[in-house]
Design a protein around this motif. Structure first.
Motif, PDB file in Angstrom:
ATOM      1  N   SER A 129       0.852  -1.186   0.000  1.00 43.93           N
ATOM      2  CA  SER A 129       0.000   0.000   0.000  1.00 43.93           C
ATOM      3  C   SER A 129       0.890   1.239   0.000  1.00 43.93           C
ATOM      4  CB  SER A 129      -0.901   0.016   1.237  1.00 43.93           C
ATOM      5  OG  SER A 129      -1.597  -1.197   1.363  1.00 43.93           O
ATOM      6  N   PHE A 171       0.971   5.628   0.036  1.00 42.62           N
ATOM      7  CA  PHE A 171       0.212   6.789   0.463  1.00 42.62           C
ATOM      8  C   PHE A 171       0.999   8.067   0.222  1.00 42.62           C
ATOM      9  CE2 PHE A 171      -2.816   4.180   2.808  1.00 42.62           C
ATOM     10  CZ  PHE A 171      -2.079   3.042   3.080  1.00 42.62           C
ATOM     11  N   TYR A 224       0.974  11.952   1.796  1.00 44.65           N
ATOM     12  CA  TYR A 224       0.485  12.858   2.820  1.00 44.65           C
ATOM     13  C   TYR A 224       1.014  14.261   2.541  1.00 44.65           C
ATOM     14  CZ  TYR A 224      -0.914   8.903   5.756  1.00 44.65           C
ATOM     15  OH  TYR A 224      -1.518   7.773   6.251  1.00 44.65           O
ATOM     16  N   LYS A 266       2.041  21.645  11.344  1.00 45.72           N
ATOM     17  CA  LYS A 266       0.823  20.843  11.405  1.00 45.72           C
ATOM     18  C   LYS A 266       1.148  19.369  11.211  1.00 45.72           C
ATOM     19  CE  LYS A 266      -1.794  24.520  11.616  1.00 45.72           C
ATOM     20  NZ  LYS A 266      -2.570  24.851  12.853  1.00 45.72           N
ATOM     21  N   SER A 267       0.182  18.514  11.516  1.00 43.25           N
ATOM     22  CA  SER A 267       0.401  17.088  11.323  1.00 43.25           C
ATOM     23  C   SER A 267       0.056  16.693   9.890  1.00 43.25           C
ATOM     24  CB  SER A 267      -0.416  16.286  12.331  1.00 43.25           C
ATOM     25  OG  SER A 267      -1.777  16.477  12.104  1.00 43.25           O
ATOM     26  N   PRO A 268       0.542  15.555   9.422  1.00 34.85           N
ATOM     27  CA  PRO A 268       0.284  15.137   8.035  1.00 34.85           C
ATOM     28  C   PRO A 268      -1.196  14.857   7.779  1.00 34.85           C
ATOM     29  CG  PRO A 268       2.148  13.936   8.975  1.00 34.85           C
ATOM     30  CD  PRO A 268       1.471  14.638  10.108  1.00 34.85           C
ATOM     31  N   LEU A 303      -3.701  12.892   4.975  1.00 29.58           N
ATOM     32  CA  LEU A 303      -3.742  11.938   3.869  1.00 29.58           C
ATOM     33  C   LEU A 303      -4.436  12.561   2.665  1.00 29.58           C
ATOM     34  CD1 LEU A 303      -3.270   9.010   2.858  1.00 29.58           C
ATOM     35  CD2 LEU A 303      -5.537   8.462   3.772  1.00 29.58           C
ATOM     36  N   TYR A 326      -3.108   1.231  -4.352  1.00 28.09           N
ATOM     37  CA  TYR A 326      -2.718  -0.136  -4.055  1.00 28.09           C
ATOM     38  C   TYR A 326      -2.279  -0.915  -5.294  1.00 28.09           C
ATOM     39  CZ  TYR A 326      -5.495   0.911   0.148  1.00 28.09           C
ATOM     40  OH  TYR A 326      -6.012   1.490   1.279  1.00 28.09           O
ATOM     41  N   ASN A 376       3.433   0.835   2.995  1.00 30.89           N
ATOM     42  CA  ASN A 376       2.931  -0.118   3.993  1.00 30.89           C
ATOM     43  C   ASN A 376       3.097  -1.535   3.478  1.00 30.89           C
ATOM     44  OD1 ASN A 376       1.682  -1.151   6.194  1.00 30.89           O
ATOM     45  ND2 ASN A 376      -0.336  -0.298   5.789  1.00 30.89           N
ATOM     46  N   LEU A 380       3.717   1.952   8.697  1.00 31.74           N
ATOM     47  CA  LEU A 380       4.084   2.782   7.558  1.00 31.74           C
ATOM     48  C   LEU A 380       5.535   3.218   7.649  1.00 31.74           C
ATOM     49  CD1 LEU A 380       1.122   2.927   6.658  1.00 31.74           C
ATOM     50  CD2 LEU A 380       1.449   5.357   6.287  1.00 31.74           C
ATOM     51  N   PHE A 408       0.036   4.531  16.358  1.00 30.14           N
ATOM     52  CA  PHE A 408       1.473   4.799  16.291  1.00 30.14           C
ATOM     53  C   PHE A 408       1.760   6.171  16.883  1.00 30.14           C
ATOM     54  CE2 PHE A 408       2.421   1.241  13.530  1.00 30.14           C
ATOM     55  CZ  PHE A 408       1.265   1.060  12.791  1.00 30.14           C
ATOM     56  N   ILE A 452       3.196  13.374  17.429  1.00 30.85           N
ATOM     57  CA  ILE A 452       2.011  13.119  16.607  1.00 30.85           C
ATOM     58  C   ILE A 452       1.591  11.665  16.764  1.00 30.85           C
ATOM     59  CG2 ILE A 452       0.987  13.345  14.313  1.00 30.85           C
ATOM     60  CD1 ILE A 452       3.448  14.936  13.476  1.00 30.85           C
ATOM     61  N   LEU A 483      -4.544   3.449  12.848  1.00 31.70           N
ATOM     62  CA  LEU A 483      -4.676   2.653  11.631  1.00 31.70           C
ATOM     63  C   LEU A 483      -6.108   2.194  11.477  1.00 31.70           C
ATOM     64  CD1 LEU A 483      -3.076   1.297   9.297  1.00 31.70           C
ATOM     65  CD2 LEU A 483      -2.894  -0.722  10.758  1.00 31.70           C
ATOM     66  N   GLY A 523      -9.427  -0.298   5.760  1.00 36.14           N
ATOM     67  CA  GLY A 523      -8.793   0.179   4.534  1.00 36.14           C
ATOM     68  C   GLY A 523      -7.288   0.290   4.635  1.00 36.14           C
ATOM     69  N   GLU A 524      -6.749  -0.093   5.760  1.00 35.46           N
ATOM     70  CA  GLU A 524      -5.313  -0.009   6.000  1.00 35.46           C
ATOM     71  C   GLU A 524      -4.780   1.397   5.807  1.00 35.46           C
ATOM     72  OE1 GLU A 524      -3.828  -4.520   5.002  1.00 35.46           O
ATOM     73  OE2 GLU A 524      -3.479  -2.966   3.523  1.00 35.46           O
ATOM     74  N   LYS A 525      -5.611   2.390   6.086  1.00 37.98           N
ATOM     75  CA  LYS A 525      -5.164   3.766   5.960  1.00 37.98           C
ATOM     76  C   LYS A 525      -4.829   4.314   7.340  1.00 37.98           C
ATOM     77  CE  LYS A 525      -8.852   5.020   3.448  1.00 37.98           C
ATOM     78  NZ  LYS A 525      -9.364   3.782   2.829  1.00 37.98           N
ATOM     79  N   LEU A 526      -3.823   5.164   7.345  1.00 41.27           N
ATOM     80  CA  LEU A 526      -3.339   5.748   8.588  1.00 41.27           C
ATOM     81  C   LEU A 526      -3.779   7.200   8.655  1.00 41.27           C
ATOM     82  CD1 LEU A 526      -1.477   4.799  10.956  1.00 41.27           C
ATOM     83  CD2 LEU A 526       0.359   6.044   9.802  1.00 41.27           C
ATOM     84  N   PHE A 527      -4.431   7.549   9.747  1.00 41.39           N
ATOM     85  CA  PHE A 527      -4.868   8.929   9.936  1.00 41.39           C
ATOM     86  C   PHE A 527      -4.171   9.521  11.149  1.00 41.39           C
ATOM     87  CE2 PHE A 527      -8.048   9.039   6.699  1.00 41.39           C
ATOM     88  CZ  PHE A 527      -8.474   7.728   6.581  1.00 41.39           C
ATOM     89  N   PHE A 528      -3.805  10.779  11.019  1.00 41.95           N
ATOM     90  CA  PHE A 528      -3.020  11.434  12.052  1.00 41.95           C
ATOM     91  C   PHE A 528      -3.858  12.330  12.947  1.00 41.95           C
ATOM     92  CE2 PHE A 528       1.367  10.400  11.172  1.00 41.95           C
ATOM     93  CZ  PHE A 528       1.323   9.922   9.875  1.00 41.95           C
ATOM     94  N   GLY A 529      -3.448  12.402  14.199  1.00 43.11           N
ATOM     95  CA  GLY A 529      -3.976  13.424  15.090  1.00 43.11           C
ATOM     96  C   GLY A 529      -3.361  14.762  14.732  1.00 43.11           C
ATOM     97  N   SER A 530      -3.813  15.800  15.395  1.00 45.02           N
ATOM     98  CA  SER A 530      -3.372  17.153  15.062  1.00 45.02           C
ATOM     99  C   SER A 530      -1.998  17.493  15.636  1.00 45.02           C
ATOM    100  CB  SER A 530      -4.403  18.173  15.540  1.00 45.02           C
ATOM    101  OG  SER A 530      -4.646  17.994  16.919  1.00 45.02           O
TER     102      SER A 530
END
Lengths: 112, 115
Positions: free
Chosen positions: A32, A34, A36, A42-44, A46, A51, A92, A100, B34, B93, B97, B101-108
Motif C-alpha cells: 500500500s 500513500f 500525505y 501541522k500534522s500530516p 492523507l 494499491y 505499507n 508505515l 502509532f 504526533i 490505523l 482500509g489499512e489507511k493511517l490517519f493522524f492526530g493534530s
C-alpha cells in the motif's frame, strides 16, 4: 539505502503548472502506498492512496504506481499557492507489516 | 476521512515533570496506533507501535520507561513523557490505523516545550 526515498526539494513550480513528485521504495513486498501533505507546524494529512499498478486520480491529484520499478509518484495539476507544503510518501506492508515507512518528504513551493 | 483527535495541542512544562498526551479515534476502532516525534524541518520519526490490550513495541533507541504508552481501548492510546527534559521538546504526533482500509490517519499533533 533508505527504505523510502524522496527528493527533499524544494520543488518550485509556477502557479497553474503541474508539480511532479517522485518516491522510490526498496521493499518489493510493499503493498500500500500513500501520499500525505504536511503544512509547517501541522500534522500530516492523507491526500492519496494507491494499491494497484497504474494511475489513480482524485481531483487535481494523480498518484501513479509502478511496482516493477518500485516507484510511486504524485502529480498536482493546476498548482495553487495553497499547495505549498511538504509531501510525504509512505509505504505499507512487506517486511514492515502494517507499520508505515515514510520518506523524508519533498518540499513544494508554488509561486504566484 | 476518518478523524483522530489528539489532546493537548500544545503544552509547556517544567523540567522533571510528566506530560500525558491523548489520542482518540473518533469514528472508527483502531487496534493499532502509532506515536511519532518530529523535530523542526525533519521527517517523522516513529517512536512506538501501540496495540490495544498488549504492550507497546518501541523503536530502537526509544526509552520505554521514559515514554509510557497505554492503549486501553480500541479508541484511545496515551503517551506519557516521564521526567521531561528540554531535549524532549518536540512535536509529538499520534496516528491510528483504520484496519478496514489499512489507511493511517493522524492526530493534530502536540507541541511539547520543556523549560
Amino acid at each position: 539505502q533508505k527504505e523510502v526515498e524522496q527528493n527533499s526539494g524544494p520543488l518550485s513550480v509556477p502557479e497553474g503548472a503541474i508539480a511532479s513528485l517522485n518516491c522510490t521504495y526498496s521493499d518489493r513486498g510493499s503493498q500500500s502506498f500513500f501520499w500525505y501533505r504536511q503544512y509547517s507546524g501541522k500534522s500530516p494529512e492523507l491526500i492519496m492512496f494507491i494499491y494497484s499498478n497504474g494511475d489513480k486520480e482524485d481531483g487535481r491529484f494523480t498518484a501513479q504506481l509502478n511496482k516493477a520499478s518500485q516507484y510511486v509518484s504524485l502529480l498536482i495539476r493546476d498548482s495553487q499557492p495553497s499547495d505549498s507544503a511538504t509531501y510525504l510518501c509512505a509505504v505499507n506492508g512487506g517486511a514492515a507489516g502494517n507499520k508505515l515507512t515514510f520518506g523524508g518528504g519533498t518540499r513544494v513551493l508554488v509561486k504566484p | 476521512g476518518a478523524v483522530v483527535s489528539q489532546h493537548p495541542s500544545w503544552v509547556i512544562c517544567k523540567s522533571g515533570t510528566s506530560v500525558k498526551i491523548e489520542c482518540r479515534s473518533l469514528d472508527f476502532q483502531a487496534t493499532t496506533m502509532f506515536w511519532y516525534r518530529q523535530f523542526p524541518k525533519q521527517s517523522l520519526m516513529l517512536m512506538a507501535t501501540s496495540n490495544e490490550g498488549s504492550k507497546a513495541t518501541y523503536e530502537q533507541g526509544v526509552e520505554k520507561d521514559k515514554f509510557l504508552i497505554n492503549h486501553a481501548s480500541l479508541t484511545l492510546s496515551t503517551l506519557t513523557v516521564t521526567s521531561a527534559h528540554p531535549e524532549d521538546s518536540s512535536f509529538y504526533i499520534c496516528s491510528a490505523l483504520e484496519t478496514k482500509g489499512e489507511k493511517l490517519f493522524f492526530g493534530s499533533g502536540t507541541q511539547l516545550s520543556v523549560l
